[in-house]
Design an enzyme around this catalytic site. Structure first.
Site, PDB file in Angstrom:
ATOM      1  N   LEU A 106       0.824  -1.211   0.000  1.00 29.03           N
ATOM      2  CA  LEU A 106       0.000   0.000   0.000  1.00 29.03           C
ATOM      3  C   LEU A 106       0.860   1.263   0.000  1.00 29.03           C
ATOM      4  O   LEU A 106       0.342   2.364  -0.163  1.00 29.03           O
ATOM      5  CB  LEU A 106      -0.952   0.005   1.203  1.00 29.03           C
ATOM      6  CG  LEU A 106      -2.079  -1.037   1.152  1.00 29.03           C
ATOM      7  CD1 LEU A 106      -2.949  -0.955   2.402  1.00 29.03           C
ATOM      8  CD2 LEU A 106      -2.940  -0.860  -0.096  1.00 29.03           C
ATOM      9  N   ASP A 123       0.510  -9.454  -5.074  1.00 32.59           N
ATOM     10  CA  ASP A 123       1.781  -8.738  -4.911  1.00 32.59           C
ATOM     11  C   ASP A 123       1.659  -7.354  -5.550  1.00 32.59           C
ATOM     12  O   ASP A 123       2.605  -6.857  -6.181  1.00 32.59           O
ATOM     13  CB  ASP A 123       2.959  -9.525  -5.511  1.00 32.59           C
ATOM     14  CG  ASP A 123       4.317  -8.961  -5.077  1.00 32.59           C
ATOM     15  OD1 ASP A 123       4.351  -8.058  -4.203  1.00 32.59           O
ATOM     16  OD2 ASP A 123       5.338  -9.411  -5.613  1.00 32.59           O
ATOM     17  N   HIS A 127       4.126   1.585  -8.801  1.00 34.84           N
ATOM     18  CA  HIS A 127       5.251   2.494  -9.032  1.00 34.84           C
ATOM     19  C   HIS A 127       4.772   3.595  -9.965  1.00 34.84           C
ATOM     20  O   HIS A 127       3.944   3.349 -10.840  1.00 34.84           O
ATOM     21  CB  HIS A 127       6.428   1.761  -9.684  1.00 34.84           C
ATOM     22  CG  HIS A 127       7.091   0.771  -8.772  1.00 34.84           C
ATOM     23  ND1 HIS A 127       7.780   1.148  -7.646  1.00 34.84           N
ATOM     24  CD2 HIS A 127       7.145  -0.590  -8.812  1.00 34.84           C
ATOM     25  CE1 HIS A 127       8.246   0.064  -7.037  1.00 34.84           C
ATOM     26  NE2 HIS A 127       7.851  -1.003  -7.713  1.00 34.84           N
TER      27      HIS A 127
END
Lengths: 429, 318
Positions: free
Chosen positions: A65, A307, A311
């Site tokens: 997170l 997962d 970014h």
């Protein structure tokens, strides 16, 4: 009097009770109040679930997170907004934030922030070592008291064997899950994709599968000695699947999880240097992918996770070799797992829901994962047939780093309910 | 001490290295002897001639103030001549072997060597080199038999018995010679012993010595008759055995709140020196349940008894 909701006429799937049939589900307040062919004549609200699956809320036990510290990539608010739209009612967040979740203060921060802004339940996973540096134990006991549900240095494995052993022993006193990112970095430093023909052709430094296998092997041996419940994060290599299978056959408390991309994509797809195909562990060979599918089929790999690793674009624009590892996954996980597992008949629907809800709840020791009466009303309604196209621009996540943009897919969550409250409803199309 | 001439004496050992091989009768015999010596300390002239003309050496290869003082005073009260040897002023630092050092000490006409060493087995090694009595005052993580005996003495004095008592030893069991000696003595005398601490400090192998093992201090508090709090060492943090003193206190520290959940007459022990406010809160250390200072007092009587009995056995005049 608490509000009542009747979910009428859906195909109810509850792996915790081996239920798979057309039923109504009655919710009163924040609890499941009843299941039955005609659960109640009337309710404050009736949701028509004809043609839909009604399942315990999906739980993703491996999410980044990014808050605190990397709010440009994701926040607890945006990450859980993405989660709830993907059908998840709870996520467990990894501790590689800045500062890391390595003491009760950071765990309490995440829980307090979640209470204020989160769309789903948020379960913090505490770091095993201070600063995730792999040297000194983090304040695991204080984090347990603060509400950490499991422990991991995810992003890194613990390299030092003595530290790893002590961390396992220490965690074992609290009966929490020990989750390891298996990677022997002495074999992978500088690497950015799987070791194989494609890496050789592309001239990219490589991450051999054996780096994952060797740490899993060491850990399984240590965990047996330490008596800790051990969980391999994001399995990607055939050798790891074999090790987990063998340990489970011997009765050891070893579990594993896998991500959609390791069930759908292989290393050859990196040929165009797309940074959205760079993740750790990397995309592996077709044989590894098949082994992972087989591991899911026979129950060796019991949990399905994303997962989710956001970014910002500028980072992914650095190019394959220099871009950070990871892709987002919360809003695409369900259709991708349907494609990888249901369409190929690796799993049936109750098995898929068990791996995306019931089993993660059990491993983390959290509520949810069931539609039992008097349990929390965390419920996901899934349209298993709807066809749609993944569109990164429409995502609720702050980041857009997905290799699945533009993929035509089938199936999605249409309604997500957390504690009896509808937190997400898909727009009618 | 029996007046039946033919009866085999209970104590025939000239060394005391560990409690492991002592019988319950032997342990109780030391405790009974210590009781009679305790009375000596209450006299105006606190001295008996039991070891007059004998030479006792305290050979300490590892720093210790309290244990050395206790042994020295015990020997003085028995009227022995005392010689201090410590590694810092000896040839041990110049490469002389432990056995050579011991032989040299003995050659001066010494009757009893009291040895403290950082290596397990050091006291035993000395017995292989000399003929005089050897008393182990602590060897590495192996044994500290006089501490074990004084703890047993204190428990018996307070509770009137040891058999059937529930005794917890909390803290750094793995690295503790005190825990090992206490555990052996307590089990021989019929106590139920529970070792408490994080799994990193309480190896499961201790179960094979007859102890119960737990990490849940709070769960066992109400059942305990005696709780022995071991000293926690800061250096265990950097060796990743536990994360912080703060966390240790929360999980395993004895404080007023935990004391309230114990039996009202629970005995709180500590081998000293106490880290006040860490493993043991100051108010508990100084409170009515604490036996810390009595343990120190009793240590003197127990060490007098051990010196006396071993010397007697060596001299063959039981």
């Amino acid at each position: 009097m608490s509000k009542s909701i009747l979910i009428r006429g859906g195909r109810v799937i509850d792996p915790s009770r081996e239920i798979d049939e057309k039923m109504d589900v009655l919710i009163v307040g924040d609890k499941i109040a009843g299941l039955g062919r005609e659960a109640a004549g009337s309710a404050d609200e009736v949701i028509d679930a004809d043609g839909l699956l009604v399942t315990p809320g999906l739980i993703d036990m491996h999410v980044h997170l990014r808050e605190p510290g990397h709010e440009d990539k994701e926040t607890i608010e945006t990450g859980t907004a993405a989660a709830v739209a993907g059908g998840f009612t709870a996520v467990a967040c990894m501790p590689n934030t800045d500062p890391p979740l390595h003491s009760d203060a950071e765990v309490e921060y995440v829980l307090r922030q979640a209470e204020l802004v989160a769309h789903t339940r948020v379960y913090p996973i505490g770091a095993l070592t201070k600063n995730r540096a792999g040297r000194e134990l983090a304040e695991i006991g204080l984090m347990v008291k603060a509400g950490a549900v499991a422990f991991s240095d995810d992003g890194d494995g613990i390299a030092d064997t003595a530290v790893c052993m002590r961390a396992m022993e220490y965690v074992s006193q609290f009966d929490r899950l020990f989750i390891q990112h298996c990677e022997d970095t002495s074999l992978t430093r500088g690497g950015c994709m799987n070791a194989g023909l494609t890496a050789t052709r592309l001239g990219l430094p490589a991450i051999p599968a054996v780096a994952e296998v060797i740490m899993a092997q060491r850990d399984i041996t240590l965990a047996r000695q330490a008596g800790v419940r051990y969980h391999v994060a994001h399995v990607s290599a055939a050798g790891t699947v074999d090790l987990v299978r063998r340990a489970r056959q011997e009765g050891q408390a070893v579990t594993a999880e896998v991500c959609p991309h390791h069930l759908l994509l292989t290393e050859e797809m990196c040929a165009r240097y797309d940074p959205n195909l760079k993740m750790n562990p990397p995309l592996r060979s077709q044989a590894d992918l098949q082994a992972c599918l087989e591991g899911v089929r026979d129950g060796t790999i019991g949990c399905l996770v994303t997962d989710h690793a956001p970014h910002v674009n500028s980072e992914k624009e650095l190019g394959f070799q220099d871009a950070p590892f990871g892709i987002i996954g919360l809003e695409t996980a369900l259709p991708l797992f349907i494609r990888a597992l249901i369409d190929s008949e690796v799993l049936d629907w109750p098995q898929l829901i068990a791996a995306m809800s019931t089993r993660p709840a059990q491993l983390l020791g959290v509520s949810g994962g069931t539609l039992k009466v008097d349990r929390v009303a965390d419920v996901t309604l899934i349209d298993p047939e709807i066809e749609w196209k993944i569109d990164a621009e429409k995502m609720r996540s702050k980041s857009r780093n997905t290799p699945f943009d533009g993929w035509p897919v089938r199936g999605r969550a249409v309604l997500t309910m957390v504690g009896g409250e509808v937190r997400y409803r898909a727009e009618q199309e | 001490m029996s007046d039946v001439v033919a009866e085999k004496p209970v104590w025939t050992r000239k060394h005391l290295l560990t409690l492991n091989d002592l019988s319950p009768e032997e342990i109780l015999y030391v405790l009974d002897t210590a009781e009679s010596f305790k009375e000596v300390s209450t006299r105006s002239i606190k001295k008996v001639p039991a070891l007059r003309g004998r030479v006792v050496v305290t050979a300490f290869f590892e720093d210790s103030t309290r244990t050395r003082m206790s042994f020295t005073l015990a020997a003085q009260r028995l009227s022995a001549d005392i010689l201090d040897f410590s590694a810092k002023i000896s040839s041990a630092s110049k490469g002389e072997s432990l056995r050579d050092t011991a032989r040299n000490i003995e050659a001066m006409g010494v009757d009893i060597i009291i040895v403290r060493h950082s290596s397990a087995g050091a006291a035993y090694d000395i017995t292989q080199a000399v003929d005089c009595c050897v008393i182990n005052a602590g060897d590495g993580q192996h044994a500290h038999p006089t501490q074990g005996l004084l703890d047993l003495f204190t428990i018996r004095e307070s509770k009137g018995r040891i058999d059937g008592l529930n005794v917890a030893i909390a803290g750094d069991i793995a690295h503790s010679r005190v825990a090992r000696s206490d555990l052996r003595g307590l089990i021989k005398l019929g106590a139920n012993v529970t070792l408490v601490g994080p799994p990193t400090l309480v190896p499961r192998s201790f179960e094979k010595l007859g102890a119960h093992i737990t990490s849940d201090f709070d769960a066992i508090l109400p059942k305990m008759d005696v709780i022995n709090m071991l000293r926690i060492q800061q250096e265990r943090i950097t060796s990743s055995v536990f994360p912080s003193i703060r966390e240790y206190i929360r999980l395993f520290g004895m404080n007023a709140d935990r004391l309230k959940r114990c039996k009202p007459d629970v005995l709180i022990m500590h081998p000293g020196p106490v880290n006040r406010g860490k493993e043991l809160a100051a108010d508990v250390a100084d409170g009515p349940n604490s036996s810390i200072l009595r343990q120190v007092t009793n240590g003197l009587a127990v060490r007098m008894a051990v010196l006396f009995l071993c010397q007697q056995a060596a001299a063959g005049n039981t």
